[in-house]
Design a protein around this motif. Structure first.
Motif, PDB file in Angstrom:
ATOM      1  N   GLU A 196       0.322  -0.603   0.868  1.00  0.00           N
ATOM      2  CA  GLU A 196      -0.307  -0.525   2.195  1.00  0.00           C
ATOM      3  C   GLU A 196      -0.368  -1.935   2.789  1.00  0.00           C
ATOM      4  O   GLU A 196      -0.588  -2.911   2.069  1.00  0.00           O
ATOM      5  CB  GLU A 196      -1.748   0.000   2.081  1.00  0.00           C
ATOM      6  CG  GLU A 196      -1.873   1.271   1.259  1.00  0.00           C
ATOM      7  CD  GLU A 196      -2.160   2.500   2.121  1.00  0.00           C
ATOM      8  OE1 GLU A 196      -2.647   2.309   3.253  1.00  0.00           O
ATOM      9  OE2 GLU A 196      -1.899   3.622   1.639  1.00  0.00           O
ATOM     10  N   TYR A 197      -0.172  -2.018   4.108  1.00  0.00           N
ATOM     11  CA  TYR A 197      -0.179  -3.322   4.787  1.00  0.00           C
ATOM     12  C   TYR A 197      -1.127  -3.242   5.978  1.00  0.00           C
ATOM     13  O   TYR A 197      -0.706  -2.867   7.079  1.00  0.00           O
ATOM     14  CB  TYR A 197       1.234  -3.703   5.239  1.00  0.00           C
ATOM     15  CG  TYR A 197       2.222  -3.708   4.090  1.00  0.00           C
ATOM     16  CD1 TYR A 197       2.409  -4.846   3.324  1.00  0.00           C
ATOM     17  CD2 TYR A 197       2.929  -2.545   3.760  1.00  0.00           C
ATOM     18  CE1 TYR A 197       3.291  -4.835   2.250  1.00  0.00           C
ATOM     19  CE2 TYR A 197       3.805  -2.528   2.688  1.00  0.00           C
ATOM     20  CZ  TYR A 197       3.988  -3.680   1.935  1.00  0.00           C
ATOM     21  OH  TYR A 197       4.847  -3.658   0.879  1.00  0.00           O
ATOM     22  N   PRO A 198      -2.430  -3.556   5.727  1.00  0.00           N
ATOM     23  CA  PRO A 198      -3.381  -3.484   6.832  1.00  0.00           C
ATOM     24  C   PRO A 198      -2.955  -4.441   7.951  1.00  0.00           C
ATOM     25  O   PRO A 198      -2.423  -5.526   7.657  1.00  0.00           O
ATOM     26  CB  PRO A 198      -4.700  -3.947   6.202  1.00  0.00           C
ATOM     27  CG  PRO A 198      -4.429  -4.230   4.768  1.00  0.00           C
ATOM     28  CD  PRO A 198      -2.977  -4.065   4.491  1.00  0.00           C
ATOM     29  N   ASP A 222      10.045  -2.378   1.092  1.00  0.00           N
ATOM     30  CA  ASP A 222       9.013  -2.384   2.146  1.00  0.00           C
ATOM     31  C   ASP A 222       9.252  -3.510   3.144  1.00  0.00           C
ATOM     32  O   ASP A 222       9.010  -3.355   4.343  1.00  0.00           O
ATOM     33  CB  ASP A 222       7.616  -2.560   1.531  1.00  0.00           C
ATOM     34  CG  ASP A 222       7.053  -1.251   0.961  1.00  0.00           C
ATOM     35  OD1 ASP A 222       7.718  -0.205   1.074  1.00  0.00           O
ATOM     36  OD2 ASP A 222       5.937  -1.307   0.404  1.00  0.00           O
ATOM     37  N   TYR A 248       6.671   6.422   6.479  1.00  0.00           N
ATOM     38  CA  TYR A 248       6.197   5.340   5.597  1.00  0.00           C
ATOM     39  C   TYR A 248       7.361   4.371   5.384  1.00  0.00           C
ATOM     40  O   TYR A 248       8.032   4.393   4.347  1.00  0.00           O
ATOM     41  CB  TYR A 248       5.706   5.894   4.258  1.00  0.00           C
ATOM     42  CG  TYR A 248       4.597   6.910   4.357  1.00  0.00           C
ATOM     43  CD1 TYR A 248       3.714   6.907   5.433  1.00  0.00           C
ATOM     44  CD2 TYR A 248       4.404   7.870   3.354  1.00  0.00           C
ATOM     45  CE1 TYR A 248       2.680   7.832   5.521  1.00  0.00           C
ATOM     46  CE2 TYR A 248       3.380   8.800   3.430  1.00  0.00           C
ATOM     47  CZ  TYR A 248       2.528   8.771   4.515  1.00  0.00           C
ATOM     48  OH  TYR A 248       1.522   9.691   4.587  1.00  0.00           O
ATOM     49  N   LYS A 250       2.608   0.992   6.021  1.00  0.00           N
ATOM     50  CA  LYS A 250       2.580   1.712   4.742  1.00  0.00           C
ATOM     51  C   LYS A 250       3.996   1.977   4.255  1.00  0.00           C
ATOM     52  O   LYS A 250       4.873   2.362   5.018  1.00  0.00           O
ATOM     53  CB  LYS A 250       1.853   3.047   4.926  1.00  0.00           C
ATOM     54  CG  LYS A 250       1.723   3.879   3.658  1.00  0.00           C
ATOM     55  CD  LYS A 250       0.914   5.155   3.949  1.00  0.00           C
ATOM     56  CE  LYS A 250       1.033   6.187   2.839  1.00  0.00           C
ATOM     57  NZ  LYS A 250       0.410   5.785   1.581  1.00  0.00           N
TER      58      LYS A 250
END
Ligand code: 3HC
Length: 288
Positions: A284-286, A236, A273, A280
């Motif tokens: 998940e990465y707000p 990620d 993604y 994401k």
């Protein structure tokens, strides 16, 4: 050529790697020209560098004045013209051979004939890239690692055509910017990504096979192998599109099924993604 020849640095591409490279060079006292196509991209880069330098100020590694001086050493521009007086230009643009080859052609026309042209490519053959330059002996790989301000290594990749003088000058420059150089011959994935990407790919296969959750797979590698972050979190961080690129390079290049990209990796990329930069990936990465 000696290290003193490589003083004025150009960086092309202000994305994750490019802004980290620019910051690292400027922090070490080198004047940097950072180029990207839009003011928006350069603004994002400036914010990222401000945040990264602020971390160092908070830790008292750097004073506010030193952080400001570092940023002041970086000239931002949307054209390539300012590369004309650079001793070395490091490109960190999209991982596409034709796009990188086109930039090398443009730099041939703009830069001095003795300027070094370095690429931060993670997966493209340096020998192929060098062949796209009118002066292939000055082309070399300078492969930085993410996050650039923190990771010590710069993998220096010699194309078949790279001259000894260029390799020596780039090795010296790497020391001068506070990093540790290690030299590799040109090969698919070089050394680090050839070892790292298959591990991330295999972790994705474990998710695909439903063996354990992404969180548990990551914590197993942290607790069981003492890795600072798990392979899925690392995928990620570097971008799943980048991981797929590297796996395809290894798979096609070595023509070996052991490097086959995981079907789930391909699906994640198709879905957009891509990891942190997309908000994401396996987590998940707000938006901050
Ligand atoms: N700028 C400046 N400093 C930063 C930073 C940044 N962007 N990110 C982290 N740091 C500093 C922190 O301030 C902290 O410093 P300190 O220890 O002196 O206080 C230190 O780095 C550790 O950061 P954190 O405490 O926030 O978080 P962690 O301890 O979890 O470390 C990590 C984060 C450094 C990313 C660590 O998890 C790690 O080393 N992960 C592995 C990274 C890795 O393998 N990278 C290589 C990827 S492959 C690649 O890039 C090649 C490409 O071709 C694909």
């Amino acid at each position: 050529m000696t290290m003193t020849d490589l003083r004025n640095i150009g960086v092309i591409g202000a994305g994750t790697m490019g802004n980290g490279i620019a910051q690292t060079c400027a922090l070490a006292g080198f004047p940097v020209v950072l180029q990207d196509l839009s003011d928006a991209a350069l603004d994002r880069a400036r914010k990222t560098m401000e945040g990264s330098l602020a971390r160092l100020v908070k830790k008292a590694t750097l004073t506010e004045a030193q952080a400001a001086d570092t940023l002041a050493r970086i000239t931002m521009t949307t054209t390539l013209d300012l590369m004309a007086d650079r001793d070395i230009v490091i490109e960190a643009i999209v991982e596409k051979l034709e796009v990188k080859a086109a930039i090398l052609g443009k730099l041939d026309a703009i830069c001095r004939a003795d300027a070094v042209l370095a690429s931060n490519t993670s997966s493209i053959s340096l020998t192929q890239l060098a062949a796209a330059s009118a002066h292939p002996g000055r082309v070399i790989g300078m492969h930085f690692f993410n996050p650039v301000p923190v990771m010590q290594l710069v993998e220096i990749i010699r194309a078949l055509q790279t001259t000894d003088a260029v390799a020596e000058a780039v090795t010296a420059l790497t020391h001068a910017i506070g990093k540790t150089p290690r030299v590799s011959k040109d090969s698919y994935g070089f050394i680090v990504n050839r070892l790292l990407a298959p591990q991330i790919n295999e972790a994705i296969n474990c998710v695909y096979e439903g063996l354990a959750t992404p969180e548990d797979i990551d914590s197993m590698m942290k607790l069981g192998a003492n890795h600072p972050m798990g392979p899925l979190a690392l995928g990620d961080l570097i971008g799943l599109d980048v991981v797929l690129n590297i796996m395809e390079t290894l798979y096609d290049g070595f023509d070996d099924p052991k490097y086959r990209p995981s079907p789930l990796l391909k699906q994640m990329v198709s879905a957009g993604y891509l990891g942190r930069k997309a908000g994401k990936g396996f987590a998940e990465y707000p938006a901050a």
